[in-house]
Design a protein around this motif. Structure first.
Motif, PDB file in Angstrom:
ATOM      1  N   ASN A 106       0.845  -1.186   0.000  1.00  0.00           N
ATOM      2  CA  ASN A 106       0.000   0.000   0.000  1.00  0.00           C
ATOM      3  C   ASN A 106       0.885   1.242   0.000  1.00  0.00           C
ATOM      4  O   ASN A 106       1.797   1.357   0.833  1.00  0.00           O
ATOM      5  CB  ASN A 106      -0.912   0.033   1.233  1.00  0.00           C
ATOM      6  CG  ASN A 106      -2.228  -0.679   0.999  1.00  0.00           C
ATOM      7  OD1 ASN A 106      -2.655  -0.844  -0.142  1.00  0.00           O
ATOM      8  ND2 ASN A 106      -2.881  -1.113   2.065  1.00  0.00           N
ATOM      9  N   LEU A 107       0.628   2.136  -0.923  1.00  0.00           N
ATOM     10  CA  LEU A 107       1.361   3.393  -0.994  1.00  0.00           C
ATOM     11  C   LEU A 107       0.435   4.550  -0.683  1.00  0.00           C
ATOM     12  O   LEU A 107      -0.768   4.494  -0.948  1.00  0.00           O
ATOM     13  CB  LEU A 107       1.968   3.601  -2.394  1.00  0.00           C
ATOM     14  CG  LEU A 107       2.968   2.559  -2.890  1.00  0.00           C
ATOM     15  CD1 LEU A 107       3.550   3.005  -4.225  1.00  0.00           C
ATOM     16  CD2 LEU A 107       4.077   2.341  -1.876  1.00  0.00           C
ATOM     17  N   GLU A 108       1.004   5.600  -0.129  1.00  0.00           N
ATOM     18  CA  GLU A 108       0.262   6.830   0.106  1.00  0.00           C
ATOM     19  C   GLU A 108       0.770   7.914  -0.838  1.00  0.00           C
ATOM     20  O   GLU A 108       1.969   8.054  -1.041  1.00  0.00           O
ATOM     21  CB  GLU A 108       0.404   7.298   1.553  1.00  0.00           C
ATOM     22  CG  GLU A 108      -0.318   6.419   2.559  1.00  0.00           C
ATOM     23  CD  GLU A 108      -0.369   7.035   3.943  1.00  0.00           C
ATOM     24  OE1 GLU A 108      -0.136   8.261   4.054  1.00  0.00           O
ATOM     25  OE2 GLU A 108      -0.627   6.309   4.908  1.00  0.00           O
ATOM     26  N   LEU A 136      -4.612   6.312  -1.028  1.00  0.00           N
ATOM     27  CA  LEU A 136      -4.088   5.045  -0.522  1.00  0.00           C
ATOM     28  C   LEU A 136      -4.413   3.981  -1.557  1.00  0.00           C
ATOM     29  O   LEU A 136      -5.581   3.781  -1.894  1.00  0.00           O
ATOM     30  CB  LEU A 136      -4.731   4.710   0.827  1.00  0.00           C
ATOM     31  CG  LEU A 136      -4.271   3.428   1.521  1.00  0.00           C
ATOM     32  CD1 LEU A 136      -2.807   3.533   1.922  1.00  0.00           C
ATOM     33  CD2 LEU A 136      -5.144   3.152   2.750  1.00  0.00           C
ATOM     34  N   PHE A 137      -3.387   3.305  -2.077  1.00  0.00           N
ATOM     35  CA  PHE A 137      -3.621   2.366  -3.181  1.00  0.00           C
ATOM     36  C   PHE A 137      -2.573   1.251  -3.157  1.00  0.00           C
ATOM     37  O   PHE A 137      -1.421   1.471  -2.790  1.00  0.00           O
ATOM     38  CB  PHE A 137      -3.571   3.100  -4.524  1.00  0.00           C
ATOM     39  CG  PHE A 137      -2.364   3.989  -4.687  1.00  0.00           C
ATOM     40  CD1 PHE A 137      -1.204   3.527  -5.288  1.00  0.00           C
ATOM     41  CD2 PHE A 137      -2.389   5.299  -4.236  1.00  0.00           C
ATOM     42  CE1 PHE A 137      -0.091   4.344  -5.430  1.00  0.00           C
ATOM     43  CE2 PHE A 137      -1.275   6.125  -4.370  1.00  0.00           C
ATOM     44  CZ  PHE A 137      -0.131   5.649  -4.976  1.00  0.00           C
ATOM     45  N   PRO A 138      -2.974   0.018  -3.555  1.00  0.00           N
ATOM     46  CA  PRO A 138      -2.038  -1.109  -3.550  1.00  0.00           C
ATOM     47  C   PRO A 138      -1.285  -1.211  -4.877  1.00  0.00           C
ATOM     48  O   PRO A 138      -1.884  -1.191  -5.953  1.00  0.00           O
ATOM     49  CB  PRO A 138      -2.960  -2.322  -3.356  1.00  0.00           C
ATOM     50  CG  PRO A 138      -4.251  -1.896  -4.008  1.00  0.00           C
ATOM     51  CD  PRO A 138      -4.361  -0.404  -3.857  1.00  0.00           C
ATOM     52  N   ILE A 150       2.466  -1.341   4.368  1.00  0.00           N
ATOM     53  CA  ILE A 150       2.263   0.010   3.846  1.00  0.00           C
ATOM     54  C   ILE A 150       3.579   0.769   3.918  1.00  0.00           C
ATOM     55  O   ILE A 150       4.336   0.650   4.899  1.00  0.00           O
ATOM     56  CB  ILE A 150       1.162   0.769   4.627  1.00  0.00           C
ATOM     57  CG1 ILE A 150       0.900   2.143   3.990  1.00  0.00           C
ATOM     58  CG2 ILE A 150       1.502   0.908   6.097  1.00  0.00           C
ATOM     59  CD1 ILE A 150      -0.318   2.855   4.566  1.00  0.00           C
ATOM     60  N   PHE A 151       3.868   1.519   2.860  1.00  0.00           N
ATOM     61  CA  PHE A 151       5.086   2.332   2.807  1.00  0.00           C
ATOM     62  C   PHE A 151       4.684   3.780   2.588  1.00  0.00           C
ATOM     63  O   PHE A 151       3.868   4.083   1.709  1.00  0.00           O
ATOM     64  CB  PHE A 151       6.005   1.877   1.668  1.00  0.00           C
ATOM     65  CG  PHE A 151       7.240   2.730   1.521  1.00  0.00           C
ATOM     66  CD1 PHE A 151       8.333   2.505   2.336  1.00  0.00           C
ATOM     67  CD2 PHE A 151       7.293   3.768   0.599  1.00  0.00           C
ATOM     68  CE1 PHE A 151       9.474   3.302   2.219  1.00  0.00           C
ATOM     69  CE2 PHE A 151       8.421   4.558   0.473  1.00  0.00           C
ATOM     70  CZ  PHE A 151       9.514   4.323   1.289  1.00  0.00           C
ATOM     71  N   ASN A 152       5.253   4.667   3.384  1.00  0.00           N
ATOM     72  CA  ASN A 152       4.929   6.090   3.263  1.00  0.00           C
ATOM     73  C   ASN A 152       6.186   6.915   3.487  1.00  0.00           C
ATOM     74  O   ASN A 152       6.751   6.913   4.581  1.00  0.00           O
ATOM     75  CB  ASN A 152       3.850   6.484   4.276  1.00  0.00           C
ATOM     76  CG  ASN A 152       3.425   7.933   4.126  1.00  0.00           C
ATOM     77  OD1 ASN A 152       3.535   8.516   3.043  1.00  0.00           O
ATOM     78  ND2 ASN A 152       2.943   8.519   5.204  1.00  0.00           N
ATOM     79  N   TYR A 153       6.630   7.592   2.429  1.00  0.00           N
ATOM     80  CA  TYR A 153       7.773   8.506   2.526  1.00  0.00           C
ATOM     81  C   TYR A 153       7.226   9.925   2.470  1.00  0.00           C
ATOM     82  O   TYR A 153       6.662  10.344   1.461  1.00  0.00           O
ATOM     83  CB  TYR A 153       8.747   8.253   1.371  1.00  0.00           C
ATOM     84  CG  TYR A 153       9.873   9.261   1.290  1.00  0.00           C
ATOM     85  CD1 TYR A 153      10.846   9.325   2.285  1.00  0.00           C
ATOM     86  CD2 TYR A 153       9.973  10.152   0.218  1.00  0.00           C
ATOM     87  CE1 TYR A 153      11.879  10.247   2.213  1.00  0.00           C
ATOM     88  CE2 TYR A 153      11.004  11.064   0.138  1.00  0.00           C
ATOM     89  CZ  TYR A 153      11.956  11.115   1.132  1.00  0.00           C
ATOM     90  OH  TYR A 153      12.968  12.037   1.057  1.00  0.00           O
ATOM     91  N   ARG A 212      -5.210  -2.391  13.626  1.00  0.00           N
ATOM     92  CA  ARG A 212      -4.300  -1.915  12.596  1.00  0.00           C
ATOM     93  C   ARG A 212      -4.723  -2.493  11.246  1.00  0.00           C
ATOM     94  O   ARG A 212      -5.188  -3.626  11.164  1.00  0.00           O
ATOM     95  CB  ARG A 212      -2.854  -2.325  12.904  1.00  0.00           C
ATOM     96  CG  ARG A 212      -2.335  -1.744  14.205  1.00  0.00           C
ATOM     97  CD  ARG A 212      -0.949  -2.263  14.551  1.00  0.00           C
ATOM     98  NE  ARG A 212       0.053  -1.805  13.594  1.00  0.00           N
ATOM     99  CZ  ARG A 212       0.842  -2.607  12.893  1.00  0.00           C
ATOM    100  NH1 ARG A 212       0.723  -3.923  13.013  1.00  0.00           N
ATOM    101  NH2 ARG A 212       1.731  -2.108  12.070  1.00  0.00           N
ATOM    102  N   ALA A 213      -4.532  -1.697  10.182  1.00  0.00           N
ATOM    103  CA  ALA A 213      -4.971  -2.121   8.854  1.00  0.00           C
ATOM    104  C   ALA A 213      -3.959  -3.047   8.180  1.00  0.00           C
ATOM    105  O   ALA A 213      -4.329  -3.905   7.383  1.00  0.00           O
ATOM    106  CB  ALA A 213      -5.230  -0.904   7.974  1.00  0.00           C
ATOM    107  N   GLU A 214      -2.667  -2.881   8.474  1.00  0.00           N
ATOM    108  CA  GLU A 214      -1.613  -3.693   7.853  1.00  0.00           C
ATOM    109  C   GLU A 214      -0.786  -4.396   8.927  1.00  0.00           C
ATOM    110  O   GLU A 214      -0.790  -3.993  10.101  1.00  0.00           O
ATOM    111  CB  GLU A 214      -0.688  -2.838   6.990  1.00  0.00           C
ATOM    112  CG  GLU A 214      -1.327  -2.301   5.717  1.00  0.00           C
ATOM    113  CD  GLU A 214      -2.006  -0.958   5.910  1.00  0.00           C
ATOM    114  OE1 GLU A 214      -2.726  -0.505   4.997  1.00  0.00           O
ATOM    115  OE2 GLU A 214      -1.821  -0.360   7.000  1.00  0.00           O
TER     116      GLU A 214
END
Length: 644
Positions: free
Chosen positions: A407-409, A432-434, A490-493, A524-526
């Motif tokens: 999942n990316l933000e 938010l999308f895979p 999920i990855f968020n930079y 938690r979602a992930e």
């Protein structure tokens, strides 16, 4: 300058070199030709005054000042590449907002297409200031990310916040701080949103400005060694107690630390009304509003852009169109249905916030500088591509799978509509999308990065369509997407947070604890979260996991694997593996990879023309593939790119 003047007689402006390297002689190959691979790489990361091409027009001058401010560079040349200077999608939003303030209308899309000031300046137009909107009120459709939030069915949805602890430069007038915070609530409509459950769903309303924000003042100067604990105790209480149906969903506390010390201001907002881009706007406006009130002036903040209410309404209508429907094949592809879940150490463990633990890793300052300013140019990639490659390689080695869903933000402020500008609009815009990262048969770090880079380049409209299909379309599409395998990481930079309060006169960002932003009772979602940021000149990565699901040793191993993969990409930035070209490096040429490989075999030095513009590449490659086209395009090649 004499060299540049000579070259300008023959070459178009954007082809004039940004730097020169003096050699005693040219290296030659055994057959007597110039050995291009033996030529030293120019050090463009440390330009001197003589290597910068100064702005030549008023638009270029304004853009250079904006870039220098956002990217924290002393000077910017017109041929410097935004992404090679450490730019990213979050910083692009700051460029858009600050350009608007100096009278230039720039879009994030233009910045991605025209990555130097010389290329960007011709497409920039004078900004059309938005008319004063007054107070926005009334019902507001829920956006995809807000619908995602309510779909989680959290036990305590009122405790899901964002918070900033700010250092305050004395002297401080508490009354003026309260007035400045109130000015933010009146100016930024989304801060007055409220939420009520109706039937089986939730309703969002923009309230008026009748309610006031009361600044809490806490004296901690006499706490001595217990001062920090006293601040953290208040912060924990502040994070609780929001009532979603009663706006504004904002709390502010000023911690008075006595003479000779900087004070602290803690701002807590519910996540439903704010995101990372919004924080940057709020801190900037807070500084401006406070200084205006301190001087006895009326608060006058920068002009509003399109309201969050109008954005949500336009988004709801857009989601039902055929353009969005056409993305369904990408998001529901057959390959995604075959992705397996991540390994767990404890089956059936409750994945709750209460069980969360963290592992932190990072780079040193010089490594971070190289990562931000040299690696993207070497691989013709963006910083997100590089970080996600390291993540995919680490997860792949651990899980034994070449495919992983992540999942990316995204910042979500995409340019979808004419006459809509949300560069200075506060709200929760996040997408938010895979994304399926498939390393396939990648054997080298460069091949892995190119695989990830190509997947992200195929991403339609930077991912915003997934949420529209999943939550707003309303034709049954959402059920099909919901049934697909879920991303479990999920990855968020969030980019370079150093710039958030760069140059701030009064309120500056600190790293001090601000209390638990999410209730420990919420699920938690992930399974895994990886959060990246640059603060204090260093890249920091925080791995978040549940001790009910994974052992700490497992996550530490994953984090070490990530850092090893990242450092390998950094150290290989000058290698042949990094320099290898792919068809997508030449978008206007419309090449298949096989055709590019044929050109490279037939013309071994063609890779040296990579710095040509996309237009020149679009002319050159068809000519190289066909002798007939070569004759037809010969003069055009000369006109656009010089003798080849």
């Amino acid at each position: 300058e004499e060299l540049r003047a000579f070259l300008k007689e023959t070459l178009p402006e954007h082809m004039v070199p940004a730097g020169f390297v003096v050699l005693e002689k040219l290296p030659l190959s055994p057959n007597g030709k110039v050995d291009r691979r033996a030529l030293p790489a120019p050090d463009l990361g440390a330009k001197g005054a003589e290597d910068l091409v100064e702005p030549r027009t008023e638009v270029e001058r304004k853009l250079a000042e904006v870039w220098a401010s956002v990217l924290k560079q002393p000077r910017i040349g017109v041929h410097d590449n935004f992404f090679e200077l450490g730019g990213d999608s979050i910083l692009s939003m700051q460029i858009v907002a600050r350009a608007h303030q100096v009278g230039l209308k720039v879009t994030s899309k233009q910045l991605f297409q025209h990555q130097t000031i010389a290329e960007l300046a011709p497409v920039v137009v004078d900004a059309v200031r938005a008319r004063a909107q007054g107070v926005v009120q009334g019902p507001v459709p829920l956006t995809p990310i807000q619908k995602w939030f309510f779909e989680q069915e959290m036990r305590q949805p009122q405790h899901f916040n964002m918070a900033l602890m700010l250092e305050v430069e004395p002297p401080v007038e508490a009354g003026r701080v309260e007035e400045a915070v109130q000015a933010l609530v009146e100016h930024h409509d989304a801060l007055r949103l409220s939420f009520r459950r109706e039937g089986g769903g939730w309703r969002q309303v923009n309230e008026g400005v009748e309610k006031r924000v009361l600044l809490q003042r806490v004296e901690v100067s006499k706490a001595g060694a217990g001062e920090q604990e006293a601040i953290e105790q208040v912060a924990r209480r502040m994070q609780q107690g929001f009532v979603l149906g009663e706006g504004p969903l904002l709390k502010a506390t000023l911690f008075e630390r006595g003479e000779g010390k900087t004070w602290r201001l803690l701002l807590v907002l519910h996540h439903l009304v704010v995101d990372v881009v919004s924080w940057r706007l709020l801190v900037e406006d807070l500084n401006q509003a406070y200084e205006q009130r301190r001087k006895g002036e009326v608060v006058a903040l920068p002009a509003k852009t399109t309201s969050f209410k109008e954005w949500a309404e336009r988004l709801e209508k857009y989601a039902r169109g055929e353009e969005v429907r056409g993305e369904l094949g990408y998001w529901a592809g057959a390959a995604r249905q075959e992705v397996k879940g991540l390994p767990v150490d404890r089956e059936g463990g409750a994945n709750t916030v209460a069980s969360v633990r963290t592992v932190k890793v990072g780079l040193e300052k010089e490594e971070t500088r190289v990562l931000l300013q040299e690696v993207p140019g070497a691989y013709r990639a963006q910083i997100n591509d590089v970080l996600l490659t390291a993540l995919a390689r680490s997860l792949g080695r651990w899980s034994g799978q070449q495919r992983v869903l992540v999942n990316l933000e995204g910042h979500g402020r995409e340019e979808l509509f004419e006459n809509v500008d949300v560069s200075r609009t506060v709200g929760w815009f996040t997408t938010l999308f895979p994304v399926m990262l498939d390393l396939g048969s990648a054997r080298t770090p460069g091949e892995a990065l190119r695989a990830v880079r190509e997947e992200l380049r195929r991403l339609p409209r930077r991912g915003i369509g997934y949420g529209l299909l999943r939550y707003l379309r309303g034709d049954g599409t959402e059920e099909g997407l919901k049934a697909l395998p879920r991303a479990e990481v999920i990855f968020n930079y969030v980019g370079q947070l150093d710039s958030m309060t760069e140059g701030a006169s009064r309120f500056r960002l600190t790293q001090e604890p601000a209390g638990a932003t999410v209730s420990e009772h919420n699920p938690r979602a992930e399974l895994l979260e990886v959060h990246g940021r640059v603060f204090g000149g260093r890249l920091e990565l925080t791995w978040v996991y549940s001790e009910n699901v994974h052992e700490r040793a497992t996550v530490e191993s994953l984090a070490r694997g990530f850092m090893a993969a990242l450092r390998q990409l950094i150290s290989n930035r000058s290698s042949e593996d990094a320099a290898r070209l792919t068809a997508s490096d030449f978008p206007l040429a419309r090449l298949e990879q096989a055709a590019l490989e044929r050109v490279l075999r037939q013309h071994p030095h063609v890779e040296d023309i990579y710095p040509l513009s996309p237009l020149q590449q679009g002319v050159l490659f068809p000519a190289l593939l066909s002798p007939e086209l070569a004759m037809y395009f010969g003069q055009a090649v000369w006109r656009f790119g010089g003798s080849l």
